[in-house]
Design a protein around this motif. Sequence first.
Motif, PDB file in Angstrom:
ATOM      1  N   CYS A   6     -48.378  10.886  42.848  1.00  0.00           N
ATOM      2  CA  CYS A   6     -48.923  10.183  44.012  1.00  0.00           C
ATOM      3  C   CYS A   6     -47.975   9.061  44.429  1.00  0.00           C
ATOM      4  O   CYS A   6     -47.574   8.249  43.599  1.00  0.00           O
ATOM      5  N   CYS A  62     -52.642  11.561  45.731  1.00  0.00           N
ATOM      6  CA  CYS A  62     -53.569  12.232  44.824  1.00  0.00           C
ATOM      7  C   CYS A  62     -54.964  12.359  45.428  1.00  0.00           C
ATOM      8  O   CYS A  62     -55.727  13.236  45.055  1.00  0.00           O
ATOM      9  N   CYS A 102     -50.237   5.541  43.990  1.00  0.00           N
ATOM     10  CA  CYS A 102     -50.678   4.987  42.707  1.00  0.00           C
ATOM     11  C   CYS A 102     -49.892   5.528  41.515  1.00  0.00           C
ATOM     12  O   CYS A 102     -50.051   5.064  40.404  1.00  0.00           O
ATOM     13  N   CYS A 122     -55.922   6.955  48.331  1.00  0.00           N
ATOM     14  CA  CYS A 122     -54.506   6.579  48.293  1.00  0.00           C
ATOM     15  C   CYS A 122     -53.849   6.817  49.651  1.00  0.00           C
ATOM     16  O   CYS A 122     -53.081   5.986  50.125  1.00  0.00           O
TER      17      CYS A 122
HETATM   18 ZN    ZN Z   1     -53.078   8.169  44.181  1.00  0.00          ZN
END
Ligand code: ZN
Length: 98
Positions: free
Chosen positions: A20, A37, A23, A41
């Motif tokens: 991701c 993800c 994150c 996000c």
């Molecule tokens: Zn994420």
Amino acid sequence: MPKLDRSDFKYNAKVFEKTCLWCGTLFFASRSTAKYCCGTCRGYANQAKHSEEAVPYDETEKMISALLSENAYLKGQLQRYILENEELKKNLNRQRSE
Ligand SMILES: [Zn+2]
């Protein structure tokens, strides 16, 4: 929710392992172009891109949720190994008693 396990997909599905961009969570995606993800996000990333005044996403919160996801995944893995181990012990005992 991010798909953290290959088994979330059909066994013959084409799956890409991605990180991701927001994150840093490792996840599986059905598209090679997947960047985030989960919707959360993606939302934060878009917000940051479209507005210079976007409220900075709390690093700590982000890390905590990434760690929690990882933790949940690892717990699942562990559970699987525990069951496998139990199974092996049973087999061993069975063979010993024969
Ligand atoms: Zn994420």
